[in-house]
Design a protein around this motif. Structure first.
Motif, mmCIF file in Angstrom:
data_model
loop_
_atom_site.group_PDB
_atom_site.id
_atom_site.type_symbol
_atom_site.label_atom_id
_atom_site.label_comp_id
_atom_site.label_asym_id
_atom_site.label_seq_id
_atom_site.Cartn_x
_atom_site.Cartn_y
_atom_site.Cartn_z
ATOM 1 N N ASN A 124 48.907 -10.318 34.769
ATOM 2 C CA ASN A 124 49.828 -9.565 34.684
ATOM 3 C C ASN A 124 49.891 -8.657 36.077
ATOM 4 O O ASN A 124 49.078 -7.782 35.988
ATOM 5 C CB ASN A 124 49.773 -8.774 33.392
ATOM 6 N N PHE A 125 51.049 -8.505 36.839
ATOM 7 C CA PHE A 125 50.867 -7.629 37.774
ATOM 8 C C PHE A 125 52.523 -7.515 38.334
ATOM 9 O O PHE A 125 53.226 -8.429 38.150
ATOM 10 C CB PHE A 125 50.233 -8.272 39.104
ATOM 11 N N VAL A 167 55.645 -15.941 38.867
ATOM 12 C CA VAL A 167 56.220 -14.543 39.242
ATOM 13 C C VAL A 167 57.674 -15.062 39.158
ATOM 14 O O VAL A 167 58.244 -16.137 39.332
ATOM 15 C CB VAL A 167 55.951 -13.948 40.342
ATOM 16 N N HIS A 168 58.375 -13.850 38.705
ATOM 17 C CA HIS A 168 59.835 -13.895 39.168
ATOM 18 C C HIS A 168 60.205 -12.706 39.935
ATOM 19 O O HIS A 168 59.240 -11.734 40.362
ATOM 20 C CB HIS A 168 60.800 -14.004 38.040
ATOM 21 N N LEU A 169 61.374 -12.681 40.625
ATOM 22 C CA LEU A 169 61.943 -11.663 41.644
ATOM 23 C C LEU A 169 62.531 -10.400 40.969
ATOM 24 O O LEU A 169 63.372 -10.641 39.980
ATOM 25 C CB LEU A 169 62.600 -12.125 42.635
ATOM 26 N N GLN A 170 62.232 -9.124 41.217
ATOM 27 C CA GLN A 170 62.946 -8.052 40.705
ATOM 28 C C GLN A 170 63.194 -7.470 42.008
ATOM 29 O O GLN A 170 62.454 -7.005 42.661
ATOM 30 C CB GLN A 170 61.934 -7.172 40.006
ATOM 31 N N GLU A 171 64.404 -6.679 42.110
ATOM 32 C CA GLU A 171 64.726 -5.928 43.016
ATOM 33 C C GLU A 171 65.314 -4.468 42.457
ATOM 34 O O GLU A 171 65.925 -4.377 41.691
ATOM 35 C CB GLU A 171 66.174 -6.691 43.824
ATOM 36 N N GLU A 203 55.744 -10.384 34.079
ATOM 37 C CA GLU A 203 56.015 -9.915 32.692
ATOM 38 C C GLU A 203 57.323 -10.572 32.321
ATOM 39 O O GLU A 203 58.415 -10.639 32.990
ATOM 40 C CB GLU A 203 56.000 -8.475 32.535
ATOM 41 N N SER A 204 57.117 -11.580 31.340
ATOM 42 C CA SER A 204 58.435 -12.567 30.764
ATOM 43 C C SER A 204 58.849 -13.545 31.788
ATOM 44 O O SER A 204 59.915 -14.094 31.318
ATOM 45 C CB SER A 204 59.383 -11.622 30.655
ATOM 46 N N THR A 205 58.135 -13.907 32.663
ATOM 47 C CA THR A 205 58.272 -15.033 33.429
ATOM 48 C C THR A 205 58.335 -16.271 32.657
ATOM 49 O O THR A 205 57.335 -16.458 31.950
ATOM 50 C CB THR A 205 57.507 -15.308 34.707
#
Length: 456
Positions: free
Chosen positions: A25-26, A79-83, A93-95
């Protein structure tokens, strides 16, 4: 037009919540190169596709389990990407689980068309992982199928993608054999590449280059037959294989001529491009080469770590129509080695001033200038590997890979890797900047040159 139906395979381990509880979780800011590839991706550029042709029967449910296990092992698959405020972050989180789709193969070269589609298909879901997988199989030939793995280039380069493919087949093999496979311990999350290179660059080489070579040489000759707007450009693939005998002959001749297979590939592609231009006068041409920086990182980055740990160098050469092949091959290789010794590729991915100019507005201009073409040719050569084991029920028959060149890139691209003494080549070009007929001619001529020089 053949309608393609994709069957999505459900999530075995995720349904029991086994992986969710054991994943990391990061949230980590993207490094310089990762951010650059995220910017490219926003334009639909540099999406990275790998194709493994598999011998043996692949069961969708067991493959699903193997994928789940590897997603648990590799932090960047979680991971997913957040901008946020113009900055990109890797977030766990929630990937969602890595999607696996199965397609019924309807004709032999369908895998090439699917891979070409993948090269321009962005990762767009809010919590979508930065990897997706497609299994292409036929009811007529259950023992032969293609596995297509697409990565966001910020989380994978060629070496890590090839290792992931081999690791996926190894875990699958254990499942087929009935060997108990426990949830896998996650590898540590590594810092961005520029931090891993910090110690290497703390003692700069005597001739550390501050200006890219391409800025000190005349603009290279480019192969552009037809202009086209970005939305009409499409990356096309032309895969081929050099058999074991020819590959060994080429390696032997390169040793005799005091150069490398990579140098020979550079020379062949440049000479073919020169002949295509049909210039009676010498012409300046450029060839890009990817450089693996794992060995310069501290801590050392092993092959099993997924991530983007590469840079690139560009060499320029004045070439005449009757240039000597082996002299050009040695010149290419010597120049590449000198740039690496001078730590140019290390500096290039670690300097924020150099990378910060690649903002969306600048890349949009770059995509229009010379149709986004920056070099005459470019080669990503992963090196040599031995994978085959006689006891395996599934094995890697061939491996091809490419990055999308449609927005920005080179005129004539090659992804090369030698596996079990066979050289696999994935040539890529952008249609209609180069016509299919011209591209096939370039590839055939490159193969012909390499075949001829191998035989002496």
């Amino acid at each position: 037009v053949v309608k393609v139906e994709v069957r999505n395979v459900g999530y075995n381990y995720f349904e029991d919540n086994i992986l969710v509880n054991s994943m990391l979780n990061f949230r980590r800011p993207l490094g310089l190169v990762e951010h650059l590839f995220a910017t490219f991706h926003g334009m639909g550029a540099m999406i990275y596709v790998n194709i493994a042709r598999i011998q043996g029967v692949v069961a969708g449910d067991l493959l699903r389990t193997a994928i789940d296990l590897l997603q648990q092992r590799h932090p960047l698959l979680q991971v997913h990407l957040q901008e946020l405020d113009g900055n990109f972050y890797f977030c766990t989180e929630s990937t969602l689980p890595i999607p696996l789709g199965i397609i019924d193969r309807q004709y032999d070269r369908q895998w090439t068309e699917i891979a070409e589609d993948e090269l321009s298909r962005k990762f767009t879901g809010e919590f979508e992982p930065l990897c997706r997988i497609t299994l292409l199989q036929s009811s007529d030939r259950l023992d032969s199928q293609e596995l297509i793995v697409t990565f966001h280039h910020a989380i994978a380069d060629g070496l890590s993608a090839l290792h992931f493919m081999h690791e996926l087949m190894s875990v699958y093999q254990q499942l087929v054999a009935g060997t108990p496979v426990l949830p896998m311990e996650s590898l540590p999350l590594l810092p961005p590449l520029e931090q891993l290179l910090a110690q290497c660059l703390s003692e700069p080489a005597a001739n550390l280059i501050q200006v890219p070579p391409s800025q000190t040489n005349p603009p290279p000759a480019l192969l552009i037959e037809q202009a086209a707007p970005v939305d009409r450009r499409r990356t096309r693939l032309l895969p081929c294989e050099f058999g074991r005998d020819l590959t060994l002959q080429l390696k032997s001749r390169c040793r005799e001529e005091r150069t490398t297979v990579h140098g020979a590939l550079c020379a062949a592609m440049l000479l073919v491009c020169m002949r295509q231009l049909s210039s009676p006068e010498p012409v300046v041409m450029s060839c890009g080469s990817n450089v693996n920086l794992r060995g310069s990182c501290l801590p050392l980055v092993e092959r099993d770590h997924l991530g983007c740990f590469v840079s690139a160098v560009t060499t320029s050469h004045q070439i005449s129509i009757d240039a000597n092949f082996w002299e050009l091959a040695r010149e290419c290789q010597t120049t590449i080695h000198q740039l690496i010794d001078d730590k140019f590729p290390h500096y290039q991915v670690s300097n924020p001033d150099l990378i910060s100019k690649y903002q969306p507005s600048f890349l949009a201009q770059l995509a229009e200038h010379n149709m986004g073409r920056t070099t005459t040719a470019h080669i990503s050569n992963l090196g040599q590997f031995n994978f085959t084991k006689s006891s395996e029920s599934v094995r890697l028959e061939s491996f091809y890979f490419a990055t999308g060149q449609n927005i920005v890139g080179t005129c004539f691209w090659l992804g090369a890797v030698t596996i079990d003494q066979r050289l696999f080549c994935t040539f890529a070009y952008v249609d209609p900047l180069i016509s299919p007929n011209t591209a096939k001619s370039l590839v055939n001529s490159t193969i012909s040159i390499l075949t001829n020089v191998s035989s002496g």
